[in-house]
Design an enzyme around this catalytic site. Structure first.
Site, PDB file in Angstrom:
ATOM      1  CE1 TYR A 109     -18.844  33.612  -8.146  1.00  0.00           C
ATOM      2  CE2 TYR A 109     -21.095  33.426  -7.343  1.00  0.00           C
ATOM      3  CZ  TYR A 109     -20.161  34.031  -8.162  1.00  0.00           C
ATOM      4  OH  TYR A 109     -20.552  35.056  -8.992  1.00  0.00           O
ATOM      5  CD  GLU A 197     -17.482  36.380 -10.081  1.00  0.00           C
ATOM      6  OE1 GLU A 197     -18.369  35.627 -10.538  1.00  0.00           O
ATOM      7  OE2 GLU A 197     -16.556  36.837 -10.783  1.00  0.00           O
TER       8      GLU A 197
END
Length: 390
Positions: A109, A197
């Site tokens: 991530y 993101e």
């Protein structure tokens, strides 16, 4: 402003962030043509909606034949995707992203956002990619690695290395990760983003890093500097009332209750909704008409409120600082008369020329309930909503 995944990936590529090969399509035949052009034997078909959780909701599908590509595109296009972020109506699917498959070794991530506490851009990374980062942060906050970027010096190489080593990368992977994070930061800075993101950021079987997913939000207040980005807005992904509110300079968010709120100032609006909840009611919206509320803006706000069929009562809570209460009262009266408001309207005025404003409301002959104080206003509008429902 939210961007679709395919739009975000186009911008990622412009800033040197590696992404899988893919094409956006709007019809089943185009989907088949895209799969043929991309080549290979398997593809990923991704619904393009402004919401997370698409995979769990059936909006991301792995297919292994042209027939399945066409069938999947036919099933998704024109339908609504319901995820935990969309609510029950879901969001319409008008576009798909067809991508080649990737041999994944690890899922990571990576994200960037503006951290209000430190007043800096914060880079976040986690070895648990492909999962809801909020759940990871709640269960194991130490798993989230962070680096705050100083606005005067920008992103530094050692910060990228800190994150890379923390993710278990090494050698050439660290150098590739540093380049990738640097590209994302340039994108974030130059496009006035509020959120970037990548979930997941994947390490392939060949040792390459790829942004398998992409989320990009751009600050609405900076769109005047980015006309091309503004053109990417997809109004089909937005609530009709929220879009109309933005066009008239109003800040509006649809909620699930039946008591409409018209307030000037975001903080006061939040306090108003809290008081309604405290006294047993449910707000139907967040509506901030702004510190410079005018009669025309008040009228447009009433139109927005009345377009919501579930509204049973209206609370107008205005603090007259920049704008005098008597001018606000005139706007309320005009709006109620012109729009023929039939629902109960409770008005609480405070501030400059409040007595004149209250006198105008009393002398209007309209069925407007005046309130003394915010608590009194909340109690009266909750009771009015109950009576309207019964």
């Amino acid at each position: 402003m939210h961007l679709h995944e395919y739009q975000a990936k186009q911008l990622f590529a412009e800033f040197g962030v590696p992404v899988p090969a893919g094409r956006m399509v709007e019809s089943p035949p185009d989907a088949v043509a895209a799969a043929k052009a991309l080549g290979g034997e398997r593809w990923v078909v991704k619904a393009q909606v402004h919401a997370g959780g698409r995979g769990k909701a059936g909006g991301v599908r792995l297919v292994d034949s042209m027939e399945t590509v066409e069938k999947t595109a036919n099933d998704l296009l024109g339908s609504h995707l319901v995820t935990k972020q969309t609510g029950s109506p879901g969001l319409p699917i008008h576009r798909l992203l067809i991508e080649t498959t990737v041999a994944i070794d690890r899922e990571l991530y990576l994200g960037m956002l503006v951290d209000r506490a430190t007043e800096r851009v914060m880079v976040m990374a986690c070895a648990a990619g492909g999962m809801d980062i909020e759940e990871v942060a709640e269960r194991n906050p130490d798993a989230i690695l962070t680096e705050a970027i100083h606005p005067a010096v920008g992103l530094q190489g050692y910060q990228c290395r800190n994150l890379g080593f923390g993710l278990g990368l090494g050698g050439e992977q660290i150098r590739a990760f540093t380049r990738l994070v640097g590209g994302l930061y340039r994108l974030f800075d130059q496009l006035d983003a509020s959120l970037v993101e990548v979930n997941p950021l994947v390490l392939t079987a060949d040792g390459e890093l790829l942004a398998l997913d992409a989320k990009l939000d751009v600050d609405d207040n900076a769109l005047y500097r980015h006309a091309a980005i503004g053109d990417l807005r997809d109004p089909t992904q937005e609530d009709d009332k929220e879009r109309s509110a933005r066009e008239h300079g109003l800040n509006y968010i649809t909620l699930d209750g039946d008591i409409a709120c018209m307030v000037n100032g975001a903080g006061l609006a939040m306090a108003t909704m809290d008081l309604i909840k405290l006294h047993g009611g449910e707000p139907a919206n967040f509506l901030d008409v702004g510190g410079g509320a005018t009669a025309d803006r008040v009228a447009e706000a009433f139109k927005l409120i009345l377009s919501d069929a579930k509204v049973r009562a209206i609370l107008v809570n205005i603090f007259g600082g920049i704008v005098r209460c008597d001018l606000i009262a005139e706007g309320i009266i005009r709006a109620v008369q012109e729009i023929e408001v039939t629902l109960p309207v409770v008005v609480r005025l405070e501030g400059t020329n409040v007595d004149k404003g209250k006198a105008l409301l009393d002398e209007s002959g309209l069925s407007i309930v005046a309130a003394d104080g915010l608590t009194d206003a909340a109690q009266k509008v909750v009771q009015a909503a109950r009576e309207t429902r019964s």
